[in-house]
Design a protein around this motif. Sequence first.
Motif, mmCIF file in Angstrom:
data_model
loop_
_atom_site.group_PDB
_atom_site.id
_atom_site.type_symbol
_atom_site.label_atom_id
_atom_site.label_comp_id
_atom_site.label_asym_id
_atom_site.label_seq_id
_atom_site.Cartn_x
_atom_site.Cartn_y
_atom_site.Cartn_z
ATOM 1 N N ARG A 1 50.242 -75.160 60.520
ATOM 2 C CA ARG A 1 51.416 -75.177 61.633
ATOM 3 C C ARG A 1 52.579 -76.252 61.121
ATOM 4 O O ARG A 1 53.672 -75.868 61.513
ATOM 5 C CB ARG A 1 50.592 -75.392 62.906
ATOM 6 N N ALA A 2 52.155 -77.294 60.706
ATOM 7 C CA ALA A 2 52.874 -78.613 60.541
ATOM 8 C C ALA A 2 53.986 -78.241 59.245
ATOM 9 O O ALA A 2 55.069 -78.174 59.224
ATOM 10 C CB ALA A 2 52.134 -79.666 60.470
ATOM 11 N N SER B 1 47.766 -88.740 65.104
ATOM 12 C CA SER B 1 47.345 -87.746 65.974
ATOM 13 C C SER B 1 45.842 -88.471 66.074
ATOM 14 O O SER B 1 45.516 -88.526 67.266
ATOM 15 C CB SER B 1 47.058 -86.319 65.256
ATOM 16 N N ALA C 1 54.744 -75.005 58.556
ATOM 17 C CA ALA C 1 55.623 -73.973 59.294
ATOM 18 C C ALA C 1 56.902 -74.865 59.966
ATOM 19 O O ALA C 1 57.991 -74.082 60.333
ATOM 20 C CB ALA C 1 54.897 -72.991 59.911
ATOM 21 N N ARG D 1 46.120 -91.163 68.384
ATOM 22 C CA ARG D 1 46.844 -90.642 69.512
ATOM 23 C C ARG D 1 48.254 -91.432 69.934
ATOM 24 O O ARG D 1 48.125 -91.745 70.963
ATOM 25 C CB ARG D 1 45.828 -91.029 70.667
ATOM 26 N N LEU E 1 51.297 -87.620 60.415
ATOM 27 C CA LEU E 1 51.031 -86.916 61.633
ATOM 28 C C LEU E 1 49.547 -86.810 61.981
ATOM 29 O O LEU E 1 49.179 -86.961 63.083
ATOM 30 C CB LEU E 1 51.435 -85.430 61.704
ATOM 31 N N ARG F 1 40.187 -76.648 62.579
ATOM 32 C CA ARG F 1 41.214 -77.090 63.339
ATOM 33 C C ARG F 1 42.182 -77.820 62.476
ATOM 34 O O ARG F 1 43.496 -77.717 62.777
ATOM 35 C CB ARG F 1 40.704 -77.795 64.452
ATOM 36 N N ARG G 1 44.400 -75.794 60.155
ATOM 37 C CA ARG G 1 45.389 -75.005 61.007
ATOM 38 C C ARG G 1 46.472 -75.841 61.397
ATOM 39 O O ARG G 1 47.625 -75.583 61.426
ATOM 40 C CB ARG G 1 44.737 -74.342 62.135
ATOM 41 N N PHE G 2 46.088 -77.210 61.637
ATOM 42 C CA PHE G 2 47.143 -77.995 62.191
ATOM 43 C C PHE G 2 48.110 -78.264 60.980
ATOM 44 O O PHE G 2 49.379 -78.176 60.991
ATOM 45 C CB PHE G 2 46.488 -79.466 62.392
#
Lengths: 134, 134
Positions: free
Chosen positions: A55-56, A73, A58, A76, A69, A48, A51-52
Amino acid sequence: MSNFSIGKLAESAGVAIDTVRYYERNGLLQPAGRLASGYRRYGEAELRRLRFIRRAKALGFSLEDIRTLLELSAERSVAKVKRVAQLKLADIEARIAELERVGAGLRKLIAACPGHGRAEACPILNALTDEELH
Amino acid sequence: MSNFSIGKLAESAGVAIDTVRYYERNGLLQPAGRLASGYRRYGEAELRRLRFIRRAKALGFSLEDIRTLLELSAERSVAKVKRVAQLKLADIEARIAELERVGAGLRKLIAACPGHGRAEACPILNALTDEELH
DNA sequence: CTAGAGTCTAGACCCAGGTCCAGAGTCAAG
DNA sequence: CTTGACTCTGGACCTGGGTCTAGACTCTAG
């Protein structure tokens, strides 16, 4: 599932194996657990996370941004995440504006160039040669 | 005038001395004439050429592109110059489009983010974590 | 003449984000 | 057991466009 090699991890996330190790070296991924042989083992959480990262990237974030980030994250901090995203958006918009400026200059020169004839009549060459350019 | 050192040339063109030598090494400037001491000597032509390079860079051309432009300029190929400029413009427009795409995605996420509350309610974090992202 | 500024060279280094390599060890299928 | 695929490490290499360094030499103003 939830116990796979670096090859499987990389394939599942759509990155190269070397990239996974590179991310680990650079603090984007936690040091992976190891088998007795020294082989890295991964679970769903790492997949996960990887993939994070993909995507970031992208979305235009640098690896440095992404490190931030990921921290935010983890803690939170929705407000801080939003702020980072806003800064990145501003950065993207600035880059667009600069490209628009350059593109507009070029477009004007191209429109004014007959595409044939004497070099002296070519506004593109003139713009590059003459004293004034904006 | 028309007989000056690399320092004067660099200053007149607004670039660093090292950059002049770098351009020479990379074929953007002809090897300069030398004094008996080995010092480079320049004339107006080299200054014009160096300014050409600087302006072309400002228009978004890479040094590789500029090498091409300089050749075309020398052979006075207006048509080819125009074609190179058109390709560069297309390239710039493509980069703008990509940045627009990315920026739009980010803007949407930011707009949807309340900026506070649970991390699960943050669309930015969700977008980075969830399965689907375009 | 002298001091200080300018220039010479080859080659190392910088940025980001990886990619590739050699040589050695390991794992899984048949 | 064997073979081929996989993984390990540290470190070199890549792109583009420069920038910096050391150590030696030269030029210019006073």
